[in-house]
Design an enzyme around this catalytic site. Structure first.
Site, PDB file in Angstrom:
ATOM      1  N   ASP A  85       0.879  -1.089  -0.120  1.00  0.00           N
ATOM      2  CA  ASP A  85      -0.020   0.099   0.062  1.00  0.00           C
ATOM      3  C   ASP A  85       0.812   1.202  -0.051  1.00  0.00           C
ATOM      4  O   ASP A  85       1.425   1.499   1.073  1.00  0.00           O
ATOM      5  CB  ASP A  85      -0.886  -0.013   1.269  1.00  0.00           C
ATOM      6  CG  ASP A  85      -1.724   1.193   1.482  1.00  0.00           C
ATOM      7  OD1 ASP A  85      -1.576   2.063   0.582  1.00  0.00           O
ATOM      8  OD2 ASP A  85      -2.266   1.241   2.420  1.00  0.00           O
TER       9      ASP A  85
ATOM     10  N   LYS B  69       2.875  10.883  -4.147  1.00  0.00           N
ATOM     11  CA  LYS B  69       1.446  10.135  -4.758  1.00  0.00           C
ATOM     12  C   LYS B  69       0.506  11.263  -5.366  1.00  0.00           C
ATOM     13  O   LYS B  69      -0.090  10.901  -6.232  1.00  0.00           O
ATOM     14  CB  LYS B  69       1.021   9.359  -3.736  1.00  0.00           C
ATOM     15  CG  LYS B  69      -0.209   8.577  -4.202  1.00  0.00           C
ATOM     16  CD  LYS B  69      -0.580   7.818  -3.147  1.00  0.00           C
ATOM     17  CE  LYS B  69      -1.813   6.822  -3.333  1.00  0.00           C
ATOM     18  NZ  LYS B  69      -2.208   5.965  -2.379  1.00  0.00           N
TER      19      LYS B  69
ATOM     20  N   ASP C  33     -12.303   5.429   3.288  1.00  0.00           N
ATOM     21  CA  ASP C  33     -10.901   5.448   3.580  1.00  0.00           C
ATOM     22  C   ASP C  33     -10.357   7.055   3.612  1.00  0.00           C
ATOM     23  O   ASP C  33     -10.568   7.777   2.764  1.00  0.00           O
ATOM     24  CB  ASP C  33     -10.406   4.994   2.327  1.00  0.00           C
ATOM     25  CG  ASP C  33      -8.654   4.960   2.473  1.00  0.00           C
ATOM     26  OD1 ASP C  33      -8.274   5.672   3.359  1.00  0.00           O
ATOM     27  OD2 ASP C  33      -8.112   4.518   1.533  1.00  0.00           O
TER      28      ASP C  33
END
Ligand code: ADP
Ligand code: MG
Length: 538
Positions: free
Chosen positions: A11, A73, A196
């Site tokens: 992850d 990211k 999330d």
């Protein structure tokens, strides 16, 4: 018997990276010397020229901000001139530059690095720690990405994996991985909602679990809603209280600000367990040569009021995503909370209130995505064990006259998917260009540019297919290019500056607008003319 190779599930988070593996059918997070292998997704170059990854890199961020890369990211797979990058680049303490092909890149100790290279440093570090602790060389991995990642971003993450020395078996969507960790081999037949809330982003997805078939029904969220926004509320509160008390403005002191930032996050985390904390920073400023300390108590209740609107916003998004597919709360069997910020009691309480039942227990907010990725990696070695049915998070299509966006594949379309359309007739012997975009807007200027298709004259009038494979990567084929009439794959060519292209579209659309209000003699030519050629008429 030779031991089975170990595959990792990774992850690769905006804030933290977590690594897991499977042994004897049980998924575990790779242990490391500092506990479970969860490390800050931070890369830095020290003054001495050492490359630092993870905690050591995060720890020296205050003193070495220009050479500490975090939040990669957010930038990976994006064009330097894209609106998102131009909007956010000022918020980073390191320099963001234009790399090859117009991609976003970063400066680290005077050298330009691509984002896949930066992420590869994190992945390589994970690989090394995992190999050392598990005592095996590791070649393969499944890496998770946000469900909303477009084609460029997915490809870039795959590239990062390869650069780190992995064979990337698959890219999996984070919510799908979380659902796998919860539901694999449990024989469920129901819908779950994955909520999330990580460090910087909020993602919500609804999945149908049917045995080992995991099907994404709907997905959405906000790429600028996460733990840092909670921290910022505390920071603002602390600055204001301190100013009221001392008349000192700390915003001008970068060191004080960094200390407050760290203390704010720590206080927030403590308040998930405690009902009161005191934020204390000795010698945060000085007045006439005398040190001034900061000491501000904060209760959980107060924190809740400071961030209530953020949590409410997340649930408005939950409703929006469910609404898009007419899903009712009663249909959701379980709510899975993922991401560090969901440890906050307010988030858990609101989940209970919103759905009329508590969130599912036993889902680990930090680990479940990595565990799910590891389970997927393992199951890929067997036949027919898991089927993942994903949904497209943002429409894909191409540019039309006036900068309009013609969708070819709609949002929430189940993937793998194929949609086709006929290419218009071009003038004899002429090439045709088609600019491909992905995004939610009806105007291409607001969407992400994926590339340009260049069709030879013989493609004119032929059927073009957009195919999304199981990893949500786009392949485009066109008929009529080969003598045996089999569809041929065509590659997306990247223009040098996609933003110049977008600007031209924008300009063209503005000119069109003006022209519509003025005389026909002033009607625009240029891009519009060439597009008219492709699509026949306006
Ligand atoms: P990402 O998916 O962005 O990598 P994570 O899922 O690791 O992020 O979440 C990181 C965020 O979770 C940070 O903002 C951190 O402050 C927050 N967080 C971690 N633990 C807790 C806790 N116990 N209570 C509240 N927030 C927490
Ligand atoms: Mg995450």
């Amino acid at each position: 018997m030779a031991e089975k190779p170990i595959l990792l599930g990774i992850d690769l988070g905006t804030t933290n990276t977590c690594v897991a593996y499977v042994r004897n059918k049980i998924a575990k997070v790779v242990p490391s010397d500092r506990g479970a292998l969860i490390l800050p997704s931070v890369v830095a170059m020290s003054e001495k020229g050492d490359l630092l990854v993870g905690n050591v890199a995060k720890d020296q961020m205050v003193v070495n901000p220009r050479n500490t890369i975090y939040g990669a990211k957010r930038l990976i797979g994006r064009k330097y001139h894209s609106k998102v990058v131009q909007d956010i680049k000022h918020y980073f303490s390191y320099e963001i530059v234009e790399g090859v092909d117009g991609e976003c890149a970063v400066m680290l100790a005077g050298k330009v690095y691509s984002l896949p290279q930066i992420s590869a440093f994190v992945l390589q570090h994970c690989k090394r720690v995992a190999e050392a602790t598990l005592g095996h060389p590791i070649q393969e991995a499944v890496i998770s990405v946000p469900a909303y990642y477009n084609d460029n971003q997915r490809t870039a993450v795959k590239e990062a994996g390869s650069l780190a020395g992995f064979k990337v078996r698959r890219i999996v969507n984070e919510p799908t991985a979380a659902a796998l960790a919860y539901g694999l081999n449990r024989g469920f037949d129901h819908k779950v909602l994955v909520y999330d809330l990580g460090g910087g982003t909020f993602d919500v997805s609804v999945l149908q679990i049917h045995g080992n078939v995991m099907e994404v029904l709907a997905t959405g969220g906000d790429t600028f809603l996460g733990g840092v926004d909670f921290d910022n509320r505390i920071i603002d509160h602390v600055l204001e209280e301190f100013r009221n008390e001392t008349k000192i403005d700390l915003t001008q002191s970068p060191v004080a600000m960094q200390r407050i930032k760290n203390a704010a996050e720590a206080a927030k985390i403590d308040l998930s367990l405690l009902s009161n904390v005191v934020i204390e920073l000795p010698y945060v400023a000085d007045r006439r040569g005398k040190p001034v300390d900061l000491r501000i108590p904060l209760s959980r209740e107060r924190l809740n009021t400071l961030v209530m609107d953020l949590v409410d916003r997340s649930f408005a998004l939950v409703d929006q995503v469910m609404g898009e597919k007419n899903l009712s709360k009663a249909e959701i069997a379980e709510v899975l909370l993922v991401g560090g910020q969901t440890r906050m009691p307010l988030v858990q309480g609101k989940t209970h209130q919103h759905f009329g039942k508590p969130p599912r227990k036993g889902v680990h907010p930090d680990e479940s995505v990595a565990l799910g990725a590891a389970l997927l990696a393992e199951s890929m070695q067997e036949i027919d064990s898991v089927t993942l049915v994903d949904a497209l998070s943002m429409p894909i299509g191409f540019a039309m006259p006036g900068g309009r966006f013609r969708k070819v594949i709609e949002k929430n379309t189940q993937i793998p998917a194929q949609r086709s359309f006929r290419l218009p007739q071009a003038k004899e012997g002429k090439m045709q260009d088609l600019d491909v975009f992905q995004g939610d807007s009806d105007k291409i200027v607001d969407n992400e540019y994926l590339g340009t298709l260049k069709f030879p004259p013989e493609a004119s009038g032929q059927r073009v297919s957009f195919n999304l494979d199981e990893e949500c990567l786009l392949h485009i084929t066109v008929e009529g290019l080969s003598p045996d009439a089999r569809p041929q794959e065509v590659m997306l060519a990247t223009q040098d500056t996609p933003e110049a292209l977008k600007a031209a579209w924008q300009e063209e659309s503005e000119r069109r607008q003006k022209a519509a209000e003025s005389t026909p003699a002033e009607r625009p030519k240029g891009i519009l003319a060439s597009i008219r050629k492709v699509f026949g008429s306006e």
